[in-house]
Scaffold this active site. Structure first.
Site, PDB file in Angstrom:
ATOM      1  N   ASP A   1      39.818  47.796  50.284  1.00  0.00           N
ATOM      2  CA  ASP A   1      41.146  47.220  50.088  1.00  0.00           C
ATOM      3  C   ASP A   1      41.495  46.461  51.356  1.00  0.00           C
ATOM      4  O   ASP A   1      41.589  47.039  52.435  1.00  0.00           O
ATOM      5  CB  ASP A   1      42.173  48.319  49.823  1.00  0.00           C
ATOM      6  CG  ASP A   1      43.516  47.768  49.385  1.00  0.00           C
ATOM      7  OD1 ASP A   1      44.033  46.860  50.076  1.00  0.00           O
ATOM      8  OD2 ASP A   1      44.063  48.240  48.374  1.00  0.00           O
TER       9      ASP A   1
ATOM     10  N   GLU B   1      39.585  42.645  40.753  1.00  0.00           N
ATOM     11  CA  GLU B   1      40.444  43.605  40.062  1.00  0.00           C
ATOM     12  C   GLU B   1      41.872  43.082  39.988  1.00  0.00           C
ATOM     13  O   GLU B   1      42.384  42.501  40.938  1.00  0.00           O
ATOM     14  CB  GLU B   1      40.453  44.941  40.806  1.00  0.00           C
ATOM     15  CG  GLU B   1      41.405  45.969  40.183  1.00  0.00           C
ATOM     16  CD  GLU B   1      41.454  47.288  40.939  1.00  0.00           C
ATOM     17  OE1 GLU B   1      41.725  48.313  40.296  1.00  0.00           O
ATOM     18  OE2 GLU B   1      41.234  47.289  42.169  1.00  0.00           O
TER      19      GLU B   1
END
Length: 394
Positions: A291, A338
């Site tokens: 992330d 995503e």
């Protein structure tokens, strides 16, 4: 022309949505009976907010130069993160040229090793680093992706994370990743329920649509192996983040155990090139999922990705909206991305960091065209009605 110099660094806190996307109201799918490491305690099983997943809130880092240029970024760190920015990290930024990003990252990281290395402190460094890249984009009037090598494709293709893969297919996404609702705490009945849920979803989406489970650090090697073997005949793409992020040995064993063709993915809660080096050298997974808001920012993610590419692994970042998009479009080993479905029922596409950012692009028919990412910096601004609190100053 003289290079602008950083004059001011400010850190504020925002509550409700934003980068802390778990900070949602009642009846949101993201907080509804999801398997977690806390599921072994009945009192904390039904809601992730019950054990405090939403306590931090969003950290907003704003950086201004002596020429009046401004950049910003958001991440999950809240008030503790604001303290770290104002009281510790600002000294490594103010007075520096906007182009000194590598130097500033190195000094922030090394100055916080004794209490940092990952977790909250790396979230904060990530937020500062992303704000620096946004600032440089404002100075140069270039999008971030152009400054880190340029796009290698015309559009980004997405899978959707949410409770309704069947609806995600109708919206044009290539796959749907569901939260695992039942883990070891629910025993064999929970395992059967998890498999039955996938079987029903497979009937709805057909044979070619990707289906995945996000297991959110809640399983054991034995349980995850049994789950993978039960899911394989149904046609399953991957199982994600099954174990504690510190259990590299367990991940290596799990990857050896799963049926041929099923992928093991992880890395959402890993940080820095050194953490990902462990995952890669121990062959823990098929896809890493850093992330960019948590792993060390864009400066570190570029190094993580190069390391993964050398090991023949894909990099599919976890969430992070525009901060991921500008990175993914420049990487050959990031063929898709995503998208977190932040509508409470996962039944429509809304901006991931809503209601915090203006100009945040969203997939249309499961894709974002590069023309949507051609504004300076990361291409977003703060919402006019945003309530900011600056709890500390320096």
């Amino acid at each position: 022309m003289a290079v602008p110099v950083i004059k001011h660094v400010r850190a504020s806190v925002v509550r409700g949505g934003g980068a802390d996307y778990h900070d949602q109201g009642a009846d949101h799918w993201i907080d509804d009976n999801i398997s977690t490491p806390m599921s072994k305690y009945p009192a904390y099983r039904a809601s992730r907010q019950s054990f405090g997943i939403n306590v931090l809130g969003t950290l907003l880092v704003e950086i201004e130069t002596d020429t009046g240029h401004r950049g910003f970024a958001v991440t999950t760190a809240g008030e503790p993160g604001a303290y770290i920015v104002e009281k510790h990290l600002a000294r490594f930024l103010e007075g520096r040229k906007v182009t000194d990003i590598e130097l500033m990252w190195d000094q922030m990281y090394n100055a916080t090793i004794y209490y940092g290395r990952r977790g909250l402190v790396l979230n904060v460094i990530s937020g500062v680093d992303l704000a620096l890249w946004d600032l440089l984009g404002q100075v140069r009037q270039e999008p971030v992706h152009a400054m880190i090598g340029g796009a290698v494709r015309d559009e980004i293709t997405f899978y959707a994370t949410g409770a309704r893969p069947d609806l995600a297919k109708e919206m044009g996404f290539i796959g749907g990743k569901m939260p695992l609702r039942f883990g070891p705490a629910q025993g064999e009945d929970g395992l059967n329920e998890a498999v039955e849920h996938v079987a029903k979803m497979r009937d709805k989406v057909g044979p070619d649509f990707w289906l995945m489970y996000d297991c959110w650090m809640s399983l054991t090697v034995e349980y995850a192996t049994r789950l993978a073997n039960r899911l394989a005949p149904i046609g399953f793409k991957w199982i994600e983040e099954c174990l504690s992020p510190d259990d590299y040995w367990g991940y290596a064993e799990l990857r050896r155990n799963v049926p041929r063709g099923m992928l093991v993915t992880t890395g959402e809660h890993e940080a820095t090139r050194w953490g990902f080096r462990m995952l890669l050298e121990m062959d823990c997974c098929d896809i890493i999922q850093p992330d960019v808001n948590w792993c060390g920012g864009l400066t570190e993610l570029k190094k993580i990705s190069a390391l993964a590419d050398a090991h023949g692994k894909l990099v599919v970042p976890h969430g992070s909206s525009v901060y991921s998009y500008h990175f993914v479009c420049t990487q050959q080993n990031s063929p898709f991305a995503e998208f977190l479905m932040m509508a409470p029922k996962a039944d429509k596409v809304v901006p991931m960091f809503s209601p915090m950012l203006e100009g945040e692009p969203v997939p249309v028919n499961g894709k974002i065209k590069m023309s949507e990412l051609d504004k300076p910096g990361f291409g977003v601004t703060l919402a006019d009605d945003l309530t900011l609190e600056r709890p500390y100053t320096h």
